[in-house]
Design an enzyme around this catalytic site. Structure first.
Site, PDB file in Angstrom:
ATOM      1  N   HIS A 153      49.239  60.020  39.499  1.00 45.52           N
ATOM      2  CA  HIS A 153      49.650  59.261  38.316  1.00 45.52           C
ATOM      3  C   HIS A 153      48.993  59.836  37.070  1.00 45.52           C
ATOM      4  CE1 HIS A 153      46.161  57.366  40.235  1.00 45.52           C
ATOM      5  NE2 HIS A 153      45.715  57.110  39.016  1.00 45.52           N
ATOM      6  N   HIS A 165      47.568  58.516  33.448  1.00 45.47           N
ATOM      7  CA  HIS A 165      47.221  57.368  32.611  1.00 45.47           C
ATOM      8  C   HIS A 165      47.638  57.686  31.179  1.00 45.47           C
ATOM      9  CE1 HIS A 165      44.166  55.398  35.344  1.00 45.47           C
ATOM     10  NE2 HIS A 165      44.135  56.598  35.856  1.00 45.47           N
TER      11      HIS A 165
HETATM   12  P1  AMP Z   1      42.700  56.224  39.199  1.00 42.33           P
HETATM   13  O1  AMP Z   1      41.249  55.831  39.159  1.00 42.33           O
HETATM   14  O2  AMP Z   1      43.037  57.346  38.250  1.00 42.33           O
HETATM   15  O3  AMP Z   1      43.168  56.485  40.612  1.00 42.33           O
HETATM   16  O4  AMP Z   1      43.487  54.994  38.613  1.00 42.33           O
HETATM   17  C1  AMP Z   1      44.117  54.025  39.384  1.00 42.33           C
HETATM   18  C2  AMP Z   1      44.576  52.955  38.424  1.00 42.33           C
HETATM   19  O5  AMP Z   1      45.525  52.144  39.086  1.00 42.33           O
HETATM   20  C3  AMP Z   1      43.455  52.033  37.926  1.00 42.33           C
HETATM   21  O6  AMP Z   1      43.383  52.104  36.502  1.00 42.33           O
HETATM   22  C4  AMP Z   1      43.889  50.657  38.422  1.00 42.33           C
HETATM   23  O7  AMP Z   1      43.591  49.643  37.494  1.00 42.33           O
HETATM   24  C5  AMP Z   1      45.387  50.839  38.603  1.00 42.33           C
HETATM   25  N1  AMP Z   1      46.004  49.961  39.579  1.00 42.33           N
HETATM   26  C6  AMP Z   1      45.605  49.757  40.858  1.00 42.33           C
HETATM   27  N2  AMP Z   1      46.442  48.903  41.475  1.00 42.33           N
HETATM   28  C7  AMP Z   1      47.393  48.579  40.569  1.00 42.33           C
HETATM   29  C8  AMP Z   1      48.540  47.728  40.587  1.00 42.33           C
HETATM   30  N3  AMP Z   1      48.880  47.031  41.681  1.00 42.33           N
HETATM   31  N4  AMP Z   1      49.298  47.620  39.470  1.00 42.33           N
HETATM   32  C9  AMP Z   1      48.945  48.306  38.341  1.00 42.33           C
HETATM   33  N5  AMP Z   1      47.882  49.120  38.257  1.00 42.33           N
HETATM   34  C10 AMP Z   1      47.106  49.257  39.347  1.00 42.33           C
END
Ligand code: AMP
Ligand code: ZN
Length: 140
Positions: free
Chosen positions: A100, A102
């Site tokens: 993903h 951000h």
């Molecule tokens: P990363 O640390 O780059 O893997 O970021 C994962 C992101 O996914 C974090 O910012 C979480 O807050 C977000 N996240 C996890 N579960 C969900 C969800 N169900 N819906 C929206 N965001 C999520």
């Protein structure tokens, strides 16, 4: 059997999400733990673990959507700037292993809308030129 993937569940509609963009390849939705107003995630619909794993066409499509949404954040949310962040691997703070991007709108001097603060201020300490050249040669 492999672990269920949270973002695949979101793509499938089995988990709720606040969607802001969807096309054949890409889904963008709001991060549930926003570090700033408008913090969202852009993902390929097709599962890939990280930056190394994702097909180029999916990555390119995600990058274009991230650009559009970053511009929208400036136009519609009055963001002063935007950070794009991609975390690949635990050492890089990846916690969800579905690749993903951000999109993090930034608001200068507004801690109520921007909780990232100064944490990512780039360091302005010059590096060792020899080391920089050595690493560049290995990356080129
Ligand atoms: P990363 O640390 O780059 O893997 O970021 C994962 C992101 O996914 C974090 O910012 C979480 O807050 C977000 N996240 C996890 N579960 C969900 C969800 N169900 N819906 C929206 N965001 C999520
Ligand atoms: Zn997945």
């Amino acid at each position: 059997m492999s672990e269920p993937c949270v973002f695949c569940s979101i793509v499938a509609g089995d988990l709720p999400s606040r969607r802001v963009h969807e096309d054949d390849r890409v889904l963008a939705f709001m991060d549930i733990n926003p570090i700033s107003d408008g913090h969202l995630l852009v993902i390929p619909k097709s599962h890939a673990r990280d930056l190394h794993d994702v097909p180029a066409e999916d990555l390119a499509a995600c990058a274009l959507v991230a650009q559009q949404l970053a511009t929208r954040a400036v136009d519609r949310l009055d963001a002063d700037g935007v950070n794009l962040l991609q975390c690949s691997g635990e050492a890089a703070f990846q916690t969800v292993f579905h690749v993903h991007l951000h999109v993090i709108p930034r608001y200068a001097g507004d801690p109520a809308r921007d909780r990232l603060g100064q944490q990512w201020t780039p360091v302005h300490t010059p590096g060792d030129p020899e080391r920089i050249a050595e690493v560049a040669a290995r990356l080129a």
